[in-house]
Design a protein around this motif. Structure first.
Motif, short mmCIF file in Angstrom:
data_model
loop_
_atom_site.label_atom_id
_atom_site.label_comp_id
_atom_site.label_asym_id
_atom_site.label_seq_id
_atom_site.Cartn_x
_atom_site.Cartn_y
_atom_site.Cartn_z
N TYR A 110 30.30 16.04 65.65
CA TYR A 110 30.12 15.71 67.25
C TYR A 110 28.81 15.55 67.78
CZ TYR A 110 30.41 16.37 72.21
OH TYR A 110 30.45 16.19 73.61
N PHE A 111 28.35 14.66 68.33
CA PHE A 111 27.12 14.25 68.70
C PHE A 111 26.88 14.44 70.30
CE2 PHE A 111 28.02 11.45 65.29
CZ PHE A 111 26.87 11.27 64.55
N ILE A 112 25.99 15.73 70.36
CA ILE A 112 25.75 16.37 71.43
C ILE A 112 24.80 15.29 72.22
CG2 ILE A 112 24.81 18.26 72.65
CD1 ILE A 112 25.16 19.70 70.22
N THR A 113 23.81 14.84 71.51
CA THR A 113 23.04 13.65 72.01
C THR A 113 23.16 12.48 71.12
OG1 THR A 113 20.89 14.45 71.25
CG2 THR A 113 21.41 15.14 73.33
N GLU A 114 22.27 11.28 71.24
CA GLU A 114 22.09 10.29 70.05
C GLU A 114 21.75 11.08 68.76
OE1 GLU A 114 20.43 6.09 69.51
OE2 GLU A 114 20.20 6.81 71.30
N ASN A 115 20.76 11.81 68.70
CA ASN A 115 20.03 12.37 67.91
C ASN A 115 20.53 13.85 67.09
OD1 ASN A 115 17.75 10.74 69.71
ND2 ASN A 115 17.58 10.49 67.55
N GLU A 169 22.86 19.08 62.77
CA GLU A 169 21.57 18.16 62.19
C GLU A 169 20.80 17.25 63.53
OE1 GLU A 169 22.17 13.64 61.36
OE2 GLU A 169 23.11 14.69 59.86
N TYR A 170 19.62 17.21 63.24
CA TYR A 170 18.71 16.52 64.16
C TYR A 170 18.14 15.13 63.59
CZ TYR A 170 15.63 15.19 67.52
OH TYR A 170 14.74 14.76 68.88
N SER A 199 23.55 16.57 66.52
CA SER A 199 24.97 16.56 66.27
C SER A 199 25.17 18.01 65.63
CB SER A 199 25.45 15.52 65.28
OG SER A 199 24.82 15.54 64.09
N VAL A 200 26.47 18.36 65.82
CA VAL A 200 27.02 19.49 65.14
C VAL A 200 28.16 18.95 64.00
CG1 VAL A 200 26.34 21.25 66.70
CG2 VAL A 200 28.67 20.08 67.17
N ALA A 201 28.51 19.74 63.23
CA ALA A 201 29.60 19.31 62.04
C ALA A 201 30.29 20.68 61.71
CB ALA A 201 29.03 18.66 60.92
N ALA A 202 31.58 20.18 61.28
CA ALA A 202 32.50 21.21 60.62
C ALA A 202 33.24 20.60 59.56
CB ALA A 202 33.31 21.88 61.61
N GLY A 203 33.50 21.17 58.60
CA GLY A 203 34.23 20.47 57.53
C GLY A 203 34.40 21.36 56.23
N ALA A 204 34.36 20.97 55.02
CA ALA A 204 34.48 21.75 53.82
C ALA A 204 33.91 21.38 52.68
CB ALA A 204 36.23 21.81 53.66
N ASN A 205 33.45 21.89 51.98
CA ASN A 205 32.57 21.77 50.75
C ASN A 205 33.68 21.88 49.49
OD1 ASN A 205 29.90 21.00 49.86
ND2 ASN A 205 29.30 22.64 51.42
#
Length: 222
Positions: free
Chosen positions: A115-120, A177-178, A122-128
Motif C-alpha cells: 500500500y503506497f501512502i505516498t508515491e515514495n 519501504e522508502y 509504502s507499507v507491505a504485508a506478506g509471507a516469506n
C-alpha cells in the motif's frame, strides 16, 4: 468508428501505464536472525537463542495496480540461524563453557501486497517462503586455556543437521519501504517464523524468525 478508436486508445494507454508500473532490480541487506526452541525438543526450558547477524542478497520485482496498491515478489539468499552460549562450571579454578552456532542456508521467496501512502513511501504485508538448502551446527567447548571444536568427519568443525530440519520455513512479515526519485530504495521488515522446523517426532518445536534492513535499486519508469 469513433467508439472503436476510443476503446483502442484507452487500451493502448492502459497497456502503456501498466508497463510503466512494473519495476525490478537487485537488493542486498543486513539480517538479524533468531531461533526459538521449546522444552520438548531437548528437555530444557523454552528458550530463544541469541541473534545471529548476517546478510541477504537477491532481486525483486514490483507491479503496481494503481497509485495506491501493488504486489512484490523477491528471490533472496541468506545464511540465517542463531547462536547460543551456555555458561559452564568452574572446575579447579578453570572455567568451562560451551558455544553453539546454527546456520540455515536459506533461499527466501517473499511475496507481498503493498500500500503506497505516498508515491515514495509504502507499507507491505506478506509471507516469506524459505527453502532451507543447508543446515549446519558448530559447537565449541572452551576453557580459560583452550577451546575445542566438536568436529564432523571432514574436520570442518561443523556438523550437518539437515536431516534433523524440515526444508520449508514459512514466515509472515510486515515491512516499510522508502524510494528516492532515481529508483534507489531502502526497506525494513520483520518475518515471524511459524513453521515447526524440527524433524523430531517427540513433539518438539523449532522456529526461525528474522528482521531485515536493506537497500536496492528499481529499474523502470516512475
Amino acid at each position: 468508428m469513433k467508439k472503436l478508436l476510443l476503446v483502442a486508445a484507452i487500451t493502448v494507454l492502459g497497456a502503456n501505464v501498466n508497463a510503466q508500473e512494473f519495476r525490478f532490480g537487485p537488493k542486498v541487506g543486513f539480517a538479524m536472525s533468531t531461533i526459538k526452541v521449546d522444552e520438548k525438543q531437548d528437555d530444557l526450558e523454552k528458550r530463544k537463542m541469541d541473534p545471529k547477524y548476517t546478510f541477504y542478497i537477491g532481486g525483486m520485482a514490483e507491479y503496481k495496480i494503481n497509485d495506491k496498491f501493488g504486489f512484490q515478489a523477491e528471490v533472496l539468499y541468506s545464511p540465517l540461524g542463531a547462536k547460543e552460549k551456555i555458561d559452564g562450571v568452574n572446575a579447579g579454578g578453570i572455567y568451562f563453557g560451551e558455544q553453539t552456532k546454527v546456520t540455515f542456508g536459506t533461499l527466501l521467496v517473499p511475496i507481498s501486497a503493498k500500500y503506497f501512502i505516498t508515491e515514495n513511501l509504502s507499507v507491505a504485508a506478506g509471507a516469506n517462503f524459505g527453502v532451507i538448502l543447508t543446515a549446519k551446527q558448530k559447537t565449541v567447548i572452551g576453557s580459560d586455556l583452550i577451546s575445542i571444536d566438536i568436529e564432523d568427519e571432514d574436520g570442518s568443525g561443523e556438523i550437518d543437521i539437515k536431516d534433523d530440519i524440515k526444508k520449508l520455513n514459512i514466515a509472515p512479515f510486515v515491512g516499510v519501504e522508502y524510494m528516492l526519485e532515481n529508483g534507489l530504495f531502502f526497506d525494513a521488515r520483520y518475518s515471524l517464523g511459524v513453521s515447526n522446523l524440527s524433524n523430531d517426532n517427540s513433539g518438539g518445536k523449532i522456529t526461525n524468525s528474522f528482521a531485515q534492513i536493506g537497500v536496492g535499486f528499481k529499474f523502470g519508469n516512475n
